[in-house]
Design an enzyme around this catalytic site. Structure first.
Site, PDB file in Angstrom:
ATOM      1  N   HIS A  82      27.940   0.687  38.954  1.00  0.00           N
ATOM      2  CA  HIS A  82      28.023  -0.529  38.148  1.00  0.00           C
ATOM      3  C   HIS A  82      28.136  -0.200  36.659  1.00  0.00           C
ATOM      4  O   HIS A  82      27.476   0.718  36.169  1.00  0.00           O
ATOM      5  CB  HIS A  82      26.776  -1.390  38.390  1.00  0.00           C
ATOM      6  CG  HIS A  82      26.959  -2.818  38.022  1.00  0.00           C
ATOM      7  ND1 HIS A  82      27.029  -3.252  36.721  1.00  0.00           N
ATOM      8  CD2 HIS A  82      27.094  -3.928  38.793  1.00  0.00           C
ATOM      9  CE1 HIS A  82      27.188  -4.570  36.703  1.00  0.00           C
ATOM     10  NE2 HIS A  82      27.228  -5.005  37.949  1.00  0.00           N
ATOM     11  N   PRO A 164      18.249  -1.201  15.583  1.00  0.00           N
ATOM     12  CA  PRO A 164      18.980  -0.211  14.782  1.00  0.00           C
ATOM     13  C   PRO A 164      20.457  -0.122  15.156  1.00  0.00           C
ATOM     14  O   PRO A 164      20.837  -0.354  16.303  1.00  0.00           O
ATOM     15  CB  PRO A 164      18.258   1.098  15.129  1.00  0.00           C
ATOM     16  CG  PRO A 164      17.679   0.864  16.489  1.00  0.00           C
ATOM     17  CD  PRO A 164      17.307  -0.581  16.528  1.00  0.00           C
ATOM     18  N   PHE A 167      22.666   4.492  18.380  1.00  0.00           N
ATOM     19  CA  PHE A 167      22.440   4.398  19.816  1.00  0.00           C
ATOM     20  C   PHE A 167      21.332   5.328  20.247  1.00  0.00           C
ATOM     21  O   PHE A 167      21.303   6.509  19.878  1.00  0.00           O
ATOM     22  CB  PHE A 167      23.734   4.714  20.570  1.00  0.00           C
ATOM     23  CG  PHE A 167      23.813   4.061  21.914  1.00  0.00           C
ATOM     24  CD1 PHE A 167      23.697   2.685  22.052  1.00  0.00           C
ATOM     25  CD2 PHE A 167      24.024   4.813  23.054  1.00  0.00           C
ATOM     26  CE1 PHE A 167      23.789   2.066  23.289  1.00  0.00           C
ATOM     27  CE2 PHE A 167      24.122   4.211  24.300  1.00  0.00           C
ATOM     28  CZ  PHE A 167      23.998   2.830  24.413  1.00  0.00           C
ATOM     29  N   GLY A 172      19.386   3.717  25.593  1.00  0.00           N
ATOM     30  CA  GLY A 172      20.630   2.988  25.451  1.00  0.00           C
ATOM     31  C   GLY A 172      20.427   1.690  24.685  1.00  0.00           C
ATOM     32  O   GLY A 172      19.517   1.565  23.861  1.00  0.00           O
TER      33      GLY A 172
END
Length: 550
Positions: A82, A164, A167, A172
């Protein structure tokens, strides 16, 4: 009505039950929240969780779950079929009752702000919670997935709404929003080819596919509106699937999506073997599906709720990959309170024993409602027998419509069996309230009057529904299967008993209600219903006796 919202977070872990349990434990730790469903998928390596509650309790639970997911899921090693971009990939809020979409969107924004500021996770808003409609679509936000977001997040146009602009490799990012009820639904194919599955997905999904006309790419839409779809291979089952999100089930219901995938698959030489629901589904979707497939067979749709659900399960192959338990997969069944159906869940003998006991409830009001339900049931039986009678094929829809109407009368009267007893219990509880000072006396008096009004209105509703059922009963006596005319006659007797019995309860409770104008009005309407019912029963019994002829 107290506001209730649903939350359906998707976590990027579907293989380790201990990790999943740690996340759901956080949800269940919040008072005012009810965990409804946990649906892990091994091939997708993703778990869909469903819980409901008051808005504040839901966002508190969602915050704790997002926090825990970020601690126990490491996206650096995550693989799955997915699309995903974070440990908590997406967290939608859905209005269920007593709250608007606009209000739900505000709660989603509050949750997103808290996650971004306190957990320092990049958060994007989507659907109704996102004011910038150019970035409100989940698939657009998630494009590039986890691997592509390290660069994407640095672009000015993809600055997060909260948190922020860098990443987080372990956790994640996440997407939080407010949307309508979405059904996640997979259709199983007799192929192992994800390419062919994708081709069918492109055939049906609203976005369709891009093709070249000369040098120019052209977007060719698919056949189903409000549907997102991809094809994939599920190693766990050894088959390919069409994985769909039905984003507006009023536009494209589940049964239409299933049939259209069947049609498009057949055009490509592929068969559908069944389907799979991910998470929960509204009751109405299952009932509509059951009626749809019965109509295709030219069979009566006026069957019980339970039978409609069974037909839907069989027709769409919802048990192809595992059991489909309605009590666990239908959202209304998860939300209902067993105490609200205490009487109607009893075996017949227990119900009779409870009625015969020294307890004052159930009393005449509940019995009237149940007798009325039996009368409507008998007429519905005649309609169903007539719909399926040999030689009457051209009239199946006429009797199917009558049977469906009868099921509605029956279901409402069944609901009123317990409602009448709850109303009586509310009066008893109000009389038991303290009355030691003027404030307590005033509150007690107000509670007694409020409960008394409910104890008038419920049996009056029994009268109304039972009286309405006389139209169905007469139609079945006149035009239904002649071999069952006596059943229509018994139905009329039951309906009359329900109306007269319920009116006794209206009158005895009205004696204690102080709004005299209201009492005069409802007694006048009750008398009119009683007289009308007596006349209707007499006319039906005359028809029945003439047809019996002995």
């Amino acid at each position: 009505m107290e506001p209730i919202i649903e939350c359906v977070p998707n976590f990027s872990e579907g293989r380790n039950p201990e990790i999943i349990k740690q996340i759901t434990n956080e949800i269940e730790s919040v008072a005012g929240v009810r965990l409804l469903n946990v649906d892990p998928g091994k091939a997708t390596n993703r778990t869909v969780v469903t819980f409901v509650g008051s808005p504040q309790a839901v966002i508190d639970a969602a915050f704790l779950a997002i926090k825990r997911a970020g601690e126990v899921i490491d996206m650096r090693s995550h693989k799955g079929e997915h699309p995903r971009m974070g440990a908590t990939d997406v967290c939608p809020l859905i209005p269920i009752a007593g709250i608007t979409m606009e209000e739900t969107a505000v709660w989603a924004q509050r949750l997103a702000k808290r996650v971004g500021e306190e957990l320092h996770i990049p958060v994007y808003l989507y659907e109704a919670a996102q004011p910038d409609k150019s970035r409100s679509n989940l698939s657009v936000i998630r494009a590039g997935e986890y691997e592509g977001f390290f660069k994407k997040i640095t672009l000015p146009e993809w600055k997060p709404d909260f948190g922020p602009a860098g990443f987080d490799a372990r956790r994640g990012g996440t997407v939080i929003g407010a949307r309508d009820f979405l059904v996640a639904y997979n259709v199983n194919l007799n192929t192992t080819s994800p390419r062919r599955a994708n081709a069918i997905a492109f055939d049906v999904r609203e976005a369709g596919r891009v093709i070249k006309e000369g040098e120019q790419p052209v977007q060719v839409p698919g056949s189903l509106r409000s549907v997102k779809a991809i094809g994939w291979f599920i190693e766990e089952y050894g088959i390919a699937q069409i994985s769909m999100n039905l984003t507006n089930i009023r536009v494209t219901p589940v049964h239409i999506a299933f049939d259209e995938v069947c049609r498009k698959a057949a055009e490509r030489g592929i068969r559908v073997t069944g389907s799979e629901l991910v998470g929960l589904i509204p009751l109405q979707s299952m009932l509509d599906a059951g009626r749809y497939f019965l109509e295709k067979q030219q069979r009566s749709t006026g069957v019980s709720e339970k039978e409609l659900i069974r037909i839907a399960i069989l027709s769409m192959g919802l048990e192809d990959l595992g059991p489909f338990i309605p009590e666990e997969r239908i959202i209304e069944y998860q939300l209902r309170n067993p105490a609200d159906e205490k009487l109607v869940r009893m075996p017949l003998r227990d119900f009779a024993d409870e009625t015969a006991s020294e307890s004052p409830a159930p009393g005449g009001g509940s019995i009237s409602a149940y007798v009325g339900a039996l009368g409507a049931s008998l007429a519905t039986m005649v309609a169903n027998l007539s719909s399926h009678k040999k030689g009457w094929d051209s009239r199946w829809r006429e009797f199917s419509d009558w049977a469906q109407k009868g099921q509605g009368y029956k279901d409402e009267l069944i609901r009123l069996v317990d409602a009448d007893t709850r109303a009586f219990n509310a009066i008893m509880a109000a009389f038991g309230l303290p009355k030691g000072n003027p404030t307590e006396k005033a509150a007690r008096h107000s509670a007694i009057q409020e409960a008394t009004k409910m104890a008038i209105e419920i049996p009056f509703r029994v009268m109304t529904v039972a009286a309405e059922s006389m139209g169905l009963i007469r139609a079945m006596a006149e035009t239904g299967n002649p071999n069952s005319v006596s059943d229509a006659g018994v139905g009329a007797v039951c309906a009359r008993a329900a109306v007269l019995g319920a009116f006794m309860n209206v009158r005895i409770n009205a004696a204690g209600y102080e709004d005299k104008a209201y009492v005069v009005d409802i007694l006048a309407r009750g008398n009119a219903l009683q007289d009308e019912t007596i006349r209707a029963e007499a006319a039906i019994l005359q028809l029945v006796n003439e047809k019996i002829g002995m």
